[in-house]
Design an enzyme around this catalytic site. Structure first.
Site, short mmCIF file in Angstrom:
data_model
loop_
_atom_site.label_atom_id
_atom_site.label_comp_id
_atom_site.label_asym_id
_atom_site.label_seq_id
_atom_site.Cartn_x
_atom_site.Cartn_y
_atom_site.Cartn_z
N SER A 406 13.23 -2.85 -13.19
CA SER A 406 12.59 -1.64 -12.67
C SER A 406 11.07 -1.76 -12.66
CB SER A 406 13.03 -0.40 -13.45
OG SER A 406 13.20 -0.67 -14.79
N HIS A 427 16.53 -2.73 -6.86
CA HIS A 427 16.36 -1.78 -7.96
C HIS A 427 17.24 -0.55 -7.73
CE1 HIS A 427 13.62 1.19 -10.29
NE2 HIS A 427 14.62 0.77 -11.02
#
Ligand code: 3H9
Length: 697
Positions: A406, A427
């Site tokens: 992330s 992500h």
């Protein structure tokens, strides 16, 4: 006659076929063509009935949304529908695909309605910040009654043909070719001498407690106003003669057309579709993928595996030990049980997925045949490097190697492999089989067809995929960390987390930032703060350490039962944790700060200014290609209210000059944090908006 409508005569029935791909939106040319087609049928000697049918995917997807906000060109839709209904001929709508908004309203203006069983109908105007504006609020309740009619319009949901038949919206369900079905039905009605049957001439439904229905709908809609206005329009259908009710509906429709909510929601509608359409990937073919590898079976890995399995992809999940593998399998099984319960998969599909399509392994060699591998292991660069070295060793040439990190540097991860062009970031947001957002993080060396495959995977998984460049936090988490800092500064200066949550929930966020932090786990922010302090904070940056103390006491939010809130009474109760304010007060005292009062307006203004300023930096640096990419990231990953369009659409509507003036004002107290984004200054100086940049592409 317009080339959008084909006219054909079959005995005493005329068929008007609509040809306006892809979805037969009711553009001006279509409206004119239908009007002329009705004139022609009525003038065609011997014609006693008309069938209206759509060519291609749908009957009609509704009014042409691209015409909204532009001057209206006649014939207008309500007039056309009244004209169809007033025809002395029997008019039949033969429906397939979707009949939405104005499309369903056309069908309701016809005298009879036949549909194939796979058809869906609905009045989704509320999702565009509107109400049905071509008689839908007046005619539908005459068929369904008020309660069912209001349910359809205030939710905007798609109603399946069988339910629509039960509700009285569709008269006949019939498999087969829509044109042939319509023709046969019209012929049957003529043979039976069925009467012309205008819905507008039917009795209005029984009244309900309108004020209570209005208030209840408003409360359910979390700040969005159009669903509640459906109630007032339906009230007019009951209390006024039809023509007067139609006028009342039209007035509300036009009033809503002038609102920011309408503008925000239509921006969201088109941006949601534009976001995956990147000019740089035009004509670039994605690589084939069918077999997905997932590394790590924690919440995130299991969610990603579930999303892939639900889309029909084969998944091999790698865990460190047989025990961890079993735990991962149980997590996936629990996710799938939810999908089974909600009817998203059949019991047979469920069993096949768990029995055959998913394999859980403990050795990397099992990933040799995977087309695309997504790593979802612990967020630590050294751990990731080991994983990618192994992937580089075992994966077949051309396999795509993705990281679900992330915030870590994708280029640094790619550099540890012999094939950096095959590496990208994917992500996901937790829970990954539910949340719609996917950031496709394109590194400096990521090959274009690898990026295109990221988008193709997102599409296959039903995600809204946004292209992001490499930086700490990419688009979403980078902006999040900035507005979270703004919230922490407000806390140091006197606001409470509870005032901030309440102000932002009133603004329309699904949850305020502190409730979100409790849900995500306070350890995440704690780890980020520690990492940033280790990297060295700029001496000009204000630091807030009170939340660290919560974590040091073992309070990580919902998962430990306490965070900003105390969850002893359940996650919905939201009782403030009494330990929090003393920690904050101690920190204010330690920093020598005198708390002052913050109103909710100031809280929203500062929070949003921080969000927009950072978003403008993200666009200016090319991390997001277009403002709409930021808007969709915040909408689909961070609970931003859809009816405000996204932070940059909101900023355009508030006025960029006013926002820049706010930021400059805040910068007088804290010039380091409130450094205005160069792009924002440039847009103000040149009198342009973020949306102008979207249009430039
Ligand atoms: C209304 O009717 C008001 C009336 O009550 C009163 C009037 C006076 N107009 O979504 P897709 C485009 S309000 C123009 O990718 P799918 C869409 O942008 C309207 N364009 O396909 C896309 O273009 P592109 C009420 C439209 O299969 C392409 O068609 N109706 C419209 O996933 C394909 O769309 C609605 O709100 C439109 N109405 O889904 C329905 N609709 O290829 C809105 C679509 O350039 N539409 N386009 O990106 C939908 O919900 C979905 O598009 C639909 C198809 C289910 C139809």
């Amino acid at each position: 006659m317009s080339d959008k409508i084909a006219y054909a005569r079959h005995g005493d029935v005329a068929v008007l076929t609509v040809k306006n791909p892809p979805v037969n939106a009711l553009s001006q040319a279509v409206r004119q063509g239908l009007w002329d087609g009705m004139d022609r049928a009525e003038a065609d000697a011997g014609v006693r009935a008309v069938v209206i049918v759509g060519e291609g995917r749908a009957f009609f997807a509704g009014a042409d949304i691209t015409e909204f906000g532009k001057p209206l060109v006649e014939p207008n839709l309500p007039a056309l529908i009244n004209r169809i209904e007033a025809s002395p001929l029997i008019v039949v709508a033969s429906m397939h695909g979707v009949s939405l908004g104005g499309g369903l309203e056309v069908a309701l203006g016809c005298h009879y309605r036949i549909a194939v069983p796979s058809a869906r109908v609905g009045l989704p105007e509320v999702h565009l910040g509107l109400i049905p504006g071509a008689g839908g609020t007046q005619r539908l309740p005459r068929l369904t009654g008020v309660e069912a009619g209001l349910d359809v319009m205030t939710t905007g949901r798609h109603v399946g043909a069988s339910e629509a038949h039960d509700l009285g919206i569709i008269d006949v369900l019939q498999d087969g070719d829509p044109a042939e079905n319509g023709l046969a039905y019209a012929q049957k009605l003529l043979d039976e001498s069925a009467p012309r049957r205008a819905v507008s001439e039917m009795d209005p439904p029984a009244p309900v407690d309108w004020d209570a229905a209005f208030e209840a709908t408003l409360a359910r809609s979390k700040g969005q106003i159009s669903p509640a206005w459906c109630v007032r329009a339906v009230q007019a259908s009951v209390e006024k003669p039809f023509a007067e009710g139609l006028k009342a509906e039209r007035q509300i429709f036009f009033d809503l057309m002038q609102t920011d909510q309408r503008e925000g929601m239509i921006h969201a509608f088109f941006s949601e579709r534009a976001v995956g359409n990147l000019p740089e990937l035009k004509g670039v073919a994605a690589r084939e993928f069918d077999h997905i590898g997932v590394i790590g079976g924690g919440t995130m890995g299991a969610g990603i595996a579930t999303a892939a399995l639900l889309s029909g992809l084969r998944v091999t999940l790698l865990e460190m030990s047989a025990e961890a593998g079993e735990a991962a399998r149980s997590r996936i099984a629990a996710n799938l049980a939810g999908s089974l319960k909600r009817g998203k998969i059949s019991p047979a599909q469920h069993d096949q997925i768990l029995g055959e399509t998913l394999s859980v392994v403990t050795g990397y060699d099992a990933l040799a045949g995977a087309d695309l591998v997504i790593e979802a292991v612990f967020e630590d660069m050294d751990v990731k490097k080991v994983v990618f070295a192994e992937l580089d060793r075992v994966c077949k040439p051309g396999a795509i190697l993705a990281s679900n990190t992330s915030y870590l540097d994708i280029d640094a991860i790619a550099a540890t492999t012999s094939r950096p062009g095959d590496v990208l970031g994917l992500h996901f947001f937790s829970p990954a089989h539910v949340m719609k957002l996917l950031e496709v993080v394109v590194g400096a060396l990521t090959a274009p067809d690898v990026a295109a495959t990221g988008f193709a995977l997102g599409k296959r998984l039903g995600k809204v995929s946004v292209r992001a460049g490499v930086c700490d936090g990419f688009i979403g988490n980078r902006i999040l960390s900035t507005y979270r800092i703004a919230a922490d500064h407000m806390i140091l200066d006197g606001a409470s987390p509870y005032e901030i949550d309440a102000a932002l929930e009133a603004f329309g966020f699904a949850m305020g930032p502190f409730a979100v932090a409790d849900l995500a786990g306070l350890d995440i922010g704690y780890a980020v703060r520690k990492r940033k302090r280790m990297e060295g904070l700029d001496p000009r940056a204000r630091d807030a350490a009170y939340a660290d103390k919560l974590c040091e006491d073992g309070h990580f939010g919902q998962k430990t039962g306490k965070g900003y809130y105390d969850y002893a009474a359940g996650s919905k109760a939201r009782v403030p944790n009494p330990d929090v304010m003393p920690l904050i007060e101690a920190e204010r005292a330690a920093q020598g700060l005198k708390p002052r009062a913050f109103g909710s307006e100031e809280i929203v203004r500062r929070y949003m200014a921080a969000m927009v300023n950072e978003a403008a930096k993200v666009v200016g640096e090319g991390i997001a290609r277009r403002p709409l990419d930021v808007d969709m990231t915040l909408l689909f990953g961070y609970g931003f209210p859809r009816y405000r369009g996204g932070p940059l659409k909101w900023a355009d509507m508030v006025g960029l000059d006013a926002l820049l003036a706010d930021i400059k004002g805040y910068a007088e107290e804290d010039p380091y944090f409130w450094e205005p984004a160069p792009l924002l200054k440039d847009l103000v100086a040149t009198g342009r908006t973020f949306d102008d940049l979207n249009k430039e592409g």
